[in-house]
Design an enzyme around this catalytic site. Sequence first.
Site, mmCIF file in Angstrom:
data_model
loop_
_atom_site.group_PDB
_atom_site.id
_atom_site.type_symbol
_atom_site.label_atom_id
_atom_site.label_comp_id
_atom_site.label_asym_id
_atom_site.label_seq_id
_atom_site.Cartn_x
_atom_site.Cartn_y
_atom_site.Cartn_z
ATOM 1 C CB CYS A 134 -0.930 -0.007 1.211
ATOM 2 S SG CYS A 134 -1.964 1.466 1.310
ATOM 3 C CB CYS A 137 -0.458 2.442 4.083
ATOM 4 S SG CYS A 137 -1.947 1.750 3.386
ATOM 5 C CG ASP A 138 3.323 1.160 4.450
ATOM 6 O OD1 ASP A 138 2.909 1.677 5.498
ATOM 7 O OD2 ASP A 138 3.116 -0.022 4.146
#
Length: 310
Positions: A134, A137-138
């Site tokens: 992701c 997300c990261d």
Amino acid sequence: MEKTRCLIIGSGPAGYTAGIYTGRADLKPILYEGEQPGGQLTITTEIENFPGYPEGIDGTAMMEDLRKQAERFGTDVRRGYIVDIDLSQRPFHATDDHGVVIEAETVVVATGASAKWIGLESERQFYGQGVSACATCDGYFYKNQEVAVVGGGDTACEEANYLTTLCKKVYLVHRRDELRASKAMQHRVLTNPKIEMCWNSRISRILGNDMDGVTGIELEDTKSGAKSEKEVTGVFVAIGHKPNTDFLKGQIELDEQGYIKVKNPSSATNVPGVFAAGDVCDPNYRQAIVAAGKGCVAAMDVERFLQNNQ
Ligand code: NAP
């Protein structure tokens, strides 16, 4: 046999939020956590984009908080998962992995989706230490660094484009010489000077060590078998997701990828009394905050359904 007004299947942000709302509505819901209690967020690193946590929060800690909040309002949260369900008539009957049968007036399916993985041992080894599924997300953790994205679909292209806003360089590794993504998305990738295409390539090994995490990738040419290496600190696997709906097959309407079809903007499925929320019915957004919102929608739909179908 146990009876409940609402059975919630799944313990990501959608399931727990449905638990908080149906609990507060005094429906005494039973929630099964599933095979991965807390869902996908428990296997990411820090979550920085969920509103309300200005300093960010560890994914597992956030899911613990959500579970406690659902329990505080009377949700009966259970370890284990539903192995069999009969949605052919109401009340519905579900059997858990210990053989307990639950009779439920309504069901909220919030079983999420699982990222597909390449299947390398080194991918497992560096999960959360440079390997992610992701970028939203990261990606932030790889600011000004060089990273690789694997895949040739819309997700891979979208993630590669997004990562160029943060990273110095993005290698897009695709096993063929043609992208599967939409033409518009392809154009954006192919004209982005920060993206270098690695055509006809597959990652044969993710390189790194315990101290530094990922330090590079070994690529194999899918035609010639020739090997080469790239120095990267992050690998984003974007080869698709699989909704966790196998246990529902033949009982509820799914799209061609297996996602549950809901009557947007509601959470209603084609089976009256069965509702769905979160990634299990959302191939597009796949964000915790969206799933939490949809868990609330499902709980409110459950309440209204029960009021109208006493
Ligand atoms: P996808 O379209 O199924 O693409 C998966 C990609 O991963 C393909 O290029 C595939 O290669 C590759 N792949 C699959 N298994 C692999 C493996 N084991 N090793 C290496 N590569 C592998 O999945 P997606 O990109 O997640 O998209 C899913 C759906 O959501 C699509 O309908 C997409 O259009 C949609 N979506 C839309 C948007 C948007 O419109 N903004 C954004 C994201 C997703 P091959 O091409 O060789 O099969």
